[in-house]
Design a protein around this motif. Sequence first.
Motif, PDB file in Angstrom:
ATOM      1  N   UNK A 132       6.562  -6.961  -5.956  1.00 41.01           N
ATOM      2  CA  UNK A 132       5.124  -6.735  -6.059  1.00 41.01           C
ATOM      3  C   UNK A 132       4.664  -6.839  -7.518  1.00 41.01           C
ATOM      4  N   UNK A 133       3.933  -7.904  -7.835  1.00 42.60           N
ATOM      5  CA  UNK A 133       3.445  -8.096  -9.205  1.00 42.60           C
ATOM      6  C   UNK A 133       2.471  -6.986  -9.617  1.00 42.60           C
ATOM      7  N   UNK A 134       1.693  -6.498  -8.673  1.00 43.69           N
ATOM      8  CA  UNK A 134       0.755  -5.426  -8.983  1.00 43.69           C
ATOM      9  C   UNK A 134       1.498  -4.154  -9.391  1.00 43.69           C
ATOM     10  N   UNK A 135       2.622  -3.882  -8.724  1.00 45.72           N
ATOM     11  CA  UNK A 135       3.426  -2.708  -9.065  1.00 45.72           C
ATOM     12  C   UNK A 135       4.016  -2.852 -10.463  1.00 45.72           C
ATOM     13  N   UNK A 136       4.435  -4.045 -10.820  1.00 46.23           N
ATOM     14  CA  UNK A 136       4.992  -4.294 -12.150  1.00 46.23           C
ATOM     15  C   UNK A 136       3.944  -4.013 -13.223  1.00 46.23           C
ATOM     16  N   UNK A 137       2.757  -4.546 -13.037  1.00 47.10           N
ATOM     17  CA  UNK A 137       1.671  -4.330 -14.009  1.00 47.10           C
ATOM     18  C   UNK A 137       1.356  -2.847 -14.138  1.00 47.10           C
ATOM     19  N   UNK A 138       1.303  -2.158 -13.000  1.00 48.71           N
ATOM     20  CA  UNK A 138       0.959  -0.745 -12.999  1.00 48.71           C
ATOM     21  C   UNK A 138       2.001   0.105 -13.718  1.00 48.71           C
ATOM     22  N   UNK A 139       3.281  -0.139 -13.448  1.00 51.25           N
ATOM     23  CA  UNK A 139       4.312   0.722 -14.026  1.00 51.25           C
ATOM     24  C   UNK A 139       4.466   0.479 -15.527  1.00 51.25           C
ATOM     25  N   UNK A 140       4.262  -0.737 -15.974  1.00 53.78           N
ATOM     26  CA  UNK A 140       4.321  -1.015 -17.413  1.00 53.78           C
ATOM     27  C   UNK A 140       3.213  -0.246 -18.140  1.00 53.78           C
ATOM     28  N   UNK A 141       2.022  -0.240 -17.547  1.00 52.93           N
ATOM     29  CA  UNK A 141       0.904   0.486 -18.144  1.00 52.93           C
ATOM     30  C   UNK A 141       1.158   1.994 -18.128  1.00 52.93           C
ATOM     31  N   UNK A 142       1.683   2.487 -17.018  1.00 56.21           N
ATOM     32  CA  UNK A 142       1.928   3.923 -16.913  1.00 56.21           C
ATOM     33  C   UNK A 142       3.042   4.373 -17.846  1.00 56.21           C
ATOM     34  N   UNK A 143       4.050   3.548 -18.032  1.00 55.70           N
ATOM     35  CA  UNK A 143       5.128   3.901 -18.973  1.00 55.70           C
ATOM     36  C   UNK A 143       4.558   4.116 -20.366  1.00 55.70           C
ATOM     37  N   UNK A 144       3.611   3.260 -20.763  1.00 54.88           N
ATOM     38  CA  UNK A 144       2.979   3.410 -22.065  1.00 54.88           C
ATOM     39  C   UNK A 144       2.240   4.733 -22.186  1.00 54.88           C
ATOM     40  N   UNK A 145       1.572   5.160 -21.108  1.00 56.56           N
ATOM     41  CA  UNK A 145       0.854   6.434 -21.119  1.00 56.56           C
ATOM     42  C   UNK A 145       1.803   7.617 -21.271  1.00 56.56           C
ATOM     43  N   UNK A 146       3.050   7.424 -20.811  1.00 56.15           N
ATOM     44  CA  UNK A 146       4.043   8.496 -20.903  1.00 56.15           C
ATOM     45  C   UNK A 146       4.910   8.370 -22.153  1.00 56.15           C
ATOM     46  N   UNK A 147       4.501   7.508 -23.057  1.00 55.04           N
ATOM     47  CA  UNK A 147       5.177   7.389 -24.350  1.00 55.04           C
ATOM     48  C   UNK A 147       6.522   6.709 -24.307  1.00 55.04           C
ATOM     49  N   UNK A 148       6.718   5.844 -23.344  1.00 59.80           N
ATOM     50  CA  UNK A 148       8.000   5.150 -23.248  1.00 59.80           C
ATOM     51  C   UNK A 148       7.760   3.707 -22.806  1.00 59.80           C
ATOM     52  N   UNK A 149       8.823   2.969 -22.560  1.00 59.05           N
ATOM     53  CA  UNK A 149       8.697   1.570 -22.164  1.00 59.05           C
ATOM     54  C   UNK A 149       9.747   1.228 -21.119  1.00 59.05           C
ATOM     55  N   UNK A 193       0.786  -1.223   0.000  1.00 63.36           N
ATOM     56  CA  UNK A 193       0.000   0.000   0.000  1.00 63.36           C
ATOM     57  C   UNK A 193       0.818   1.273   0.000  1.00 63.36           C
ATOM     58  N   UNK A 194       2.019   1.246   0.570  1.00 66.67           N
ATOM     59  CA  UNK A 194       2.847   2.446   0.674  1.00 66.67           C
ATOM     60  C   UNK A 194       3.182   3.033  -0.694  1.00 66.67           C
ATOM     61  N   UNK A 195       3.230   2.193  -1.724  1.00 64.16           N
ATOM     62  CA  UNK A 195       3.638   2.663  -3.046  1.00 64.16           C
ATOM     63  C   UNK A 195       2.454   2.979  -3.960  1.00 64.16           C
ATOM     64  N   UNK A 196       1.232   2.809  -3.464  1.00 66.38           N
ATOM     65  CA  UNK A 196       0.064   3.127  -4.285  1.00 66.38           C
ATOM     66  C   UNK A 196      -0.044   4.642  -4.462  1.00 66.38           C
ATOM     67  N   UNK A 197      -0.222   5.076  -5.714  1.00 71.60           N
ATOM     68  CA  UNK A 197      -0.303   6.502  -6.007  1.00 71.60           C
ATOM     69  C   UNK A 197      -1.417   6.765  -7.009  1.00 71.60           C
ATOM     70  N   UNK A 198      -2.043   7.907  -6.865  1.00 69.00           N
ATOM     71  CA  UNK A 198      -3.036   8.342  -7.845  1.00 69.00           C
ATOM     72  C   UNK A 198      -2.310   8.843  -9.093  1.00 69.00           C
ATOM     73  N   UNK A 199      -3.054   9.097 -10.159  1.00 70.47           N
ATOM     74  CA  UNK A 199      -2.440   9.612 -11.379  1.00 70.47           C
ATOM     75  C   UNK A 199      -1.801  10.974 -11.134  1.00 70.47           C
ATOM     76  N   UNK A 200      -2.459  11.801 -10.326  1.00 68.15           N
ATOM     77  CA  UNK A 200      -1.910  13.131 -10.021  1.00 68.15           C
ATOM     78  C   UNK A 200      -0.615  13.018  -9.224  1.00 68.15           C
ATOM     79  N   UNK A 201      -0.609  12.132  -8.241  1.00 71.13           N
ATOM     80  CA  UNK A 201       0.595  11.929  -7.437  1.00 71.13           C
ATOM     81  C   UNK A 201       1.727  11.355  -8.288  1.00 71.13           C
TER      82      UNK A 201
END
Length: 285
Positions: free
Chosen positions: A89-106, A25-33
Amino acid sequence: MGCGTEFLEPTPSIAELEAYYSGYGTTETSETEFEFLFTQARTYFKQLSGLPINGSGRKPKFLEVGFGHGASLVAAASLGFEAYGVDLDRAAIKSVVERAGKYGTAVKCIHGDINSVSSDLSFDLIKASQVIEHTLQPVQFVQQLYLRQPVGGRLLLECPNNEAAFWYVKNLLRGRYQRMNFYKSLKLSEHLTGFTKKSIQLLLTNAGYEIKQFRDYALRDRTYHHENLLWYPNLSDGVKRTLRQRDSYHFLKSLIPVFDSVASRVYGSGTHMALTAEKRPSSKN
């Protein structure tokens, strides 16, 4: 050796750690954060100097160990690094891969700990922020980092300062606020080792690194551990929240970074430590 390092016993197993950090939970962040942390991380990387790039015509390789929300991992990729990350954390891995795509990178993510990263990979820059205190075997952890860097490779490491003035104050208050799972910087099931200024530098130099920069720092420091800018309100916000909610907790929490900043500047006993180190050639034949 009289270096002052303290350990939590008994230590959990690797399976227990993986279960503990699943959906951490400590690493959970909103899109704004996340956007805020991403911007702060980009600024941090841009300020780095002396980054070695062995060879020409290729991207420097970057590895973040225990990347959590992944903002600095995505930031590194956006600045041209070939960015790898490893986390339990597998959930963190899934999240960061998706977010990297939103930021135009990998980014390339690996599930596990540092031993899960192939020793055939060599990283010009490794970042391990607030991670080493969580590891079961910190000496072996640093040795594994060393093995995955070329000579001249840079290591960015941050961890709590077990001799910080704030921990002593917190120890006095922890019973009142039901925080008995803490002792100095140690925390049950989580912070397994408490390092001092002497011990963390000794650990890195014994592994084969040369310390290039070292400092302690306080909560809400603008250079390091940007999550604290979200977790700890400044004085103005603390007063506003207290008046709005009629709860002194927010004001009292806003005083912690003030106290910590004075402790760091005057006594060199801020809550955290940051090091930049460079891999030296091995003395072994």
